[in-house]
Design a protein around this motif. Sequence first.
Motif, PDB file in Angstrom:
ATOM      1  N   ALA A   1     174.500  12.675  82.558  1.00  0.00           N
ATOM      2  CA  ALA A   1     173.813  13.951  82.771  1.00  0.00           C
ATOM      3  C   ALA A   1     172.580  14.023  81.878  1.00  0.00           C
ATOM      4  O   ALA A   1     172.600  13.578  80.745  1.00  0.00           O
ATOM      5  CB  ALA A   1     174.742  15.110  82.452  1.00  0.00           C
ATOM      6  N   THR A   2     171.527  14.592  82.420  1.00  0.00           N
ATOM      7  CA  THR A   2     170.328  14.777  81.609  1.00  0.00           C
ATOM      8  C   THR A   2     170.412  16.113  80.887  1.00  0.00           C
ATOM      9  O   THR A   2     170.972  17.080  81.404  1.00  0.00           O
ATOM     10  CB  THR A   2     169.054  14.751  82.483  1.00  0.00           C
ATOM     11  N   GLN A   3     169.871  16.131  79.708  1.00  0.00           N
ATOM     12  CA  GLN A   3     169.893  17.351  78.908  1.00  0.00           C
ATOM     13  C   GLN A   3     168.723  18.244  79.310  1.00  0.00           C
ATOM     14  O   GLN A   3     167.608  17.771  79.516  1.00  0.00           O
ATOM     15  CB  GLN A   3     169.803  16.986  77.437  1.00  0.00           C
ATOM     16  N   ALA A   4     168.998  19.529  79.425  1.00  0.00           N
ATOM     17  CA  ALA A   4     167.946  20.488  79.791  1.00  0.00           C
ATOM     18  C   ALA A   4     166.919  20.580  78.671  1.00  0.00           C
ATOM     19  O   ALA A   4     167.243  20.439  77.497  1.00  0.00           O
ATOM     20  CB  ALA A   4     168.554  21.855  80.055  1.00  0.00           C
ATOM     21  N   ALA A   5     165.680  20.821  79.053  1.00  0.00           N
ATOM     22  CA  ALA A   5     164.618  20.976  78.061  1.00  0.00           C
ATOM     23  C   ALA A   5     164.886  22.223  77.222  1.00  0.00           C
ATOM     24  O   ALA A   5     165.342  23.241  77.742  1.00  0.00           O
ATOM     25  CB  ALA A   5     163.273  21.085  78.762  1.00  0.00           C
ATOM     26  N   PRO A   6     164.615  22.152  75.929  1.00  0.00           N
ATOM     27  CA  PRO A   6     164.852  23.323  75.076  1.00  0.00           C
ATOM     28  C   PRO A   6     163.921  24.483  75.434  1.00  0.00           C
ATOM     29  O   PRO A   6     162.834  24.283  75.977  1.00  0.00           O
ATOM     30  CB  PRO A   6     164.565  22.808  73.669  1.00  0.00           C
TER      31      PRO A   6
ATOM     32  N   GLY B   1     166.586  26.159  71.627  1.00  0.00           N
ATOM     33  CA  GLY B   1     167.839  25.591  72.136  1.00  0.00           C
ATOM     34  C   GLY B   1     167.867  25.458  73.617  1.00  0.00           C
ATOM     35  O   GLY B   1     167.015  25.778  74.351  1.00  0.00           O
TER      36      GLY B   1
END
Length: 68
Positions: A2-7, A68
């Motif tokens: 899974a890719t992490q969402a942009a902060p 965050g």
Amino acid sequence: MATQAAPRIDIDWTGCVGHGLCAELLPEHITLDEWGYPLADGRPLPPRTVKRARKAAAACPVLALKIG
């Protein structure tokens, strides 16, 4: 994987007292309302801005700016 969402910028409204430093440090993402309180644009932070945004959060006198 899974890719992490942009902060994104988050403002703790219970802690913010309207110093306005965040708008000075991140004018492309934060403006001030008529009372001097910050308004975040809600857009994800581009990678080139994240480090500067974290420094702005650390510089907040009441630590009301969160990344965050």
